[in-house]
Write an enzyme that holds these catalytic residues in place. Structure first.
Site, PDB file in Angstrom:
ATOM      1  N   GLU A 295       0.824  -1.205   0.000  1.00 46.14           N
ATOM      2  CA  GLU A 295       0.000   0.000   0.000  1.00 46.14           C
ATOM      3  C   GLU A 295       0.861   1.259   0.000  1.00 46.14           C
ATOM      4  O   GLU A 295       0.470   2.298  -0.517  1.00 46.14           O
ATOM      5  CB  GLU A 295      -0.930  -0.018   1.234  1.00 46.14           C
ATOM      6  N   HIS A 324       7.086 -27.019   0.459  1.00 46.48           N
ATOM      7  CA  HIS A 324       6.397 -28.102  -0.245  1.00 46.48           C
ATOM      8  C   HIS A 324       5.263 -27.564  -1.106  1.00 46.48           C
ATOM      9  O   HIS A 324       4.369 -28.296  -1.487  1.00 46.48           O
ATOM     10  CB  HIS A 324       5.875 -29.112   0.776  1.00 46.48           C
ATOM     11  N   LYS A 440     -13.170   2.099  -1.722  1.00 42.10           N
ATOM     12  CA  LYS A 440     -14.085   2.462  -0.620  1.00 42.10           C
ATOM     13  C   LYS A 440     -15.246   3.281  -1.177  1.00 42.10           C
ATOM     14  O   LYS A 440     -16.411   3.051  -0.841  1.00 42.10           O
ATOM     15  CB  LYS A 440     -13.341   3.284   0.438  1.00 42.10           C
TER      16      LYS A 440
END
Ligand code: PA5
Length: 466
Positions: A295, A324, A440
């Site tokens: 960010e 793995h 937003k």
């Protein structure tokens, strides 16, 4: 760099991974003057009252206020529910995972030393409903810490409205008021208005401290203190880091090294930055880092306003589990990554693998007998670092002497400072997040918030399914 943490970068140098993929001492010499100037600039900004996150470890009044709030609430609280998202949640989660046992919420109250902790950083209805089901029988002994700097974030607002309604219906307005503590902007914003109107107890998100830089404020510290984490030690560790991240000399400044090394690799096409803790306790530090790095550094425009579209992509992995899962790609896929291992020298507990006396241990397993899981985990880290460097993949390590509150506090400040320095190397503003705001705003529009009708129409015109 401090008694609690150390940085190793030998495996990022050409000696370890070759000239094509490694850095030479001359590369560091070349960038050192620019970094020194950037560090000096940040210190000047700090002296001028900016970069307030740098001063949080020294804020005794803030610590006193948080400890007082914890002292007031801890006794009667069986469950603490944190409602927040992004920078208003990731630090809380990272502190809890690092410094309390993974089984913390399952322990009986007398062994927990604090309330169970639920950090609700999503609005997934199934998850939220399940959490409410769990706490409802103990609602009268449940505290809610609503964390939102802006006080506007839709996810947190929705959760708050649900929790408040439940509390008011079940316990009445007065008890509901007592159950809620709001951490928000001290002066403005919707949550501040609600605090003032309803008379909720509140703690401040300090002025000038953005969400992802706020873990060492009341934002991260209240829930940690409630759950028995030594707040003074967390801040003490950060204070111990503070001097070294202000040093002008690149090789003496661990934050500058982290920033400069990643920046130089970015310029050379290594734009994926993998953080791989080899300790379950540290796995959510990597999540916290992911937000901080992404960010802060992912920006369309430079400081001069021109389009730059820069930003490394931070990736979280966990050793040994992801050996793995991911390491095949990391070793043999594109050589476009820089790896940072988080390594623990001394585990708080260790588990011994039984010695080889038993005749039923097959020969091929005997090498494990008598060793400890901690030794095995660290051998896996060293082996992975060896394997990656053998494939010319540059690696750094942050070594934790142990996973202590001091080391975790130091880690937070180290990476916040590295982010500030990297921001100036990339020539961008590391402290805003305009692209997050767009999402937003879009949510406000699609949920019918007054004033966002035009944006809603634009989104619908693009035929975005809702
Ligand atoms: O780092 C940030 O600024 C963001 O991640 C915010 O913390 C997040 O969007 C939540 O915002 P607020 O605390 O205003 O609700």
């Amino acid at each position: 760099m401090t008694p609690h943490l150390s940085l190793e970068y030998r495996s990022a140098l050409a000696d370890a991974v070759g000239d094509e993929h490694g850095l030479n001492p001359a590369d560091l010499d070349l960038i050192a003057p620019r970094v020194a100037e950037i560090v000096a600039q940040i210190e000047r900004e700090r002296a001028a009252g900016k970069r307030r996150y740098r001063d949080l470890p020294f804020d005794e009044a803030m610590l006193r206020d948080v400890v007082a709030a914890v002292t007031r609430r801890r006794g009667g609280c069986a469950n603490l529910v944190v409602l927040g998202i992004g920078g208003s949640a990731l630090g809380n989660i990272a502190l809890q995972t690092a410094l309390n046992p993974a089984t913390y919420n399952l322990l009986p109250a007398d062994r927990r030393g604090g309330p169970r902790l639920f950090v609700m950083d999503n609005v997934d209805p199934v998850q939220f409903a399940a959490a409410l089901d769990f706490i409802e029988p103990e609602l009268d002994r449940t505290c809610f810490n609503v964390i939102s700097k802006s006080g506007e974030t839709a996810e947190t607002a929705a959760q708050f409205l649900i929790a408040r309604d439940l509390l008011q219906h079940r316990l009445g307005r007065d008890r509901a008021r007592e159950a809620i503590l709001v951490t928000t902007d001290p002066k403005s914003g919707t949550m501040r208005e609600i605090v003032n109107a309803e008379g909720y107890e509140s703690l401040p998100v300090p002025d000038g401290v953005g969400g992802r830089f706020s873990v060492l404020s009341a934002v991260g510290l209240f829930s940690a203190g409630m759950c028995g984490i030594d707040l003074a030690a967390v801040l003490g560790g950060a204070r111990a880091m503070s001097e070294s991240i202000a040093r002008p000399a690149l090789r003496d400044n661990p934050a500058a090294l982290i920033a400069a090394i990643h920046y130089m690799f970015y310029q050379r096409g290594k734009r994926l930055h993998v953080m791989m803790p080899y300790a379950a306790a540290l796995k959510d530090l990597a999540d916290w880092y992911r937000q901080l790095w992404a960010e802060s550094l992912g920006k369309r425009r430079g400081l001069d306003g021109r389009e730059v579209f820069v930003g490394p992509t931070p990736i979280k992995a966990l050793g040994a589990t992801d050996q793995h899962s991911q390491v095949q790609l990391y070793r043999e896929g594109p050589n476009d990554k820089v790896f940072t291992f988080l390594v623990v020298d001394r585990f708080e507990r260790d588990v011994l693998i039984p010695p080889a006396a038993a005749a039923d241990v097959p020969e091929v397993m005997r090498y494990l007998c008598g060793a400890s899981l901690g030794r095995l985990l660290n051998a896996e880290q060293a082996a992975t670092e060896y394997a990656l460097t053998a494939s010319q993949r540059p690696c750094l390590s942050i070594r934790f002497e142990a996973v202590t509150p001091e080391a975790v506090g130091a880690f937070f400040l180290l990476y916040e400072a590295a982010t500030s320095i990297a921001g100036l190397l990339f020539g961008i503003n590391a402290y805003d997040q305009p692209a997050v705001q767009a999402g937003k705003d879009g949510t406000f529009a699609l949920m019918g918030r007054t004033g966002y009708e035009g944006l809603a129409a634009q989104i619908h015109a693009k035929k975005v399914p809702t």
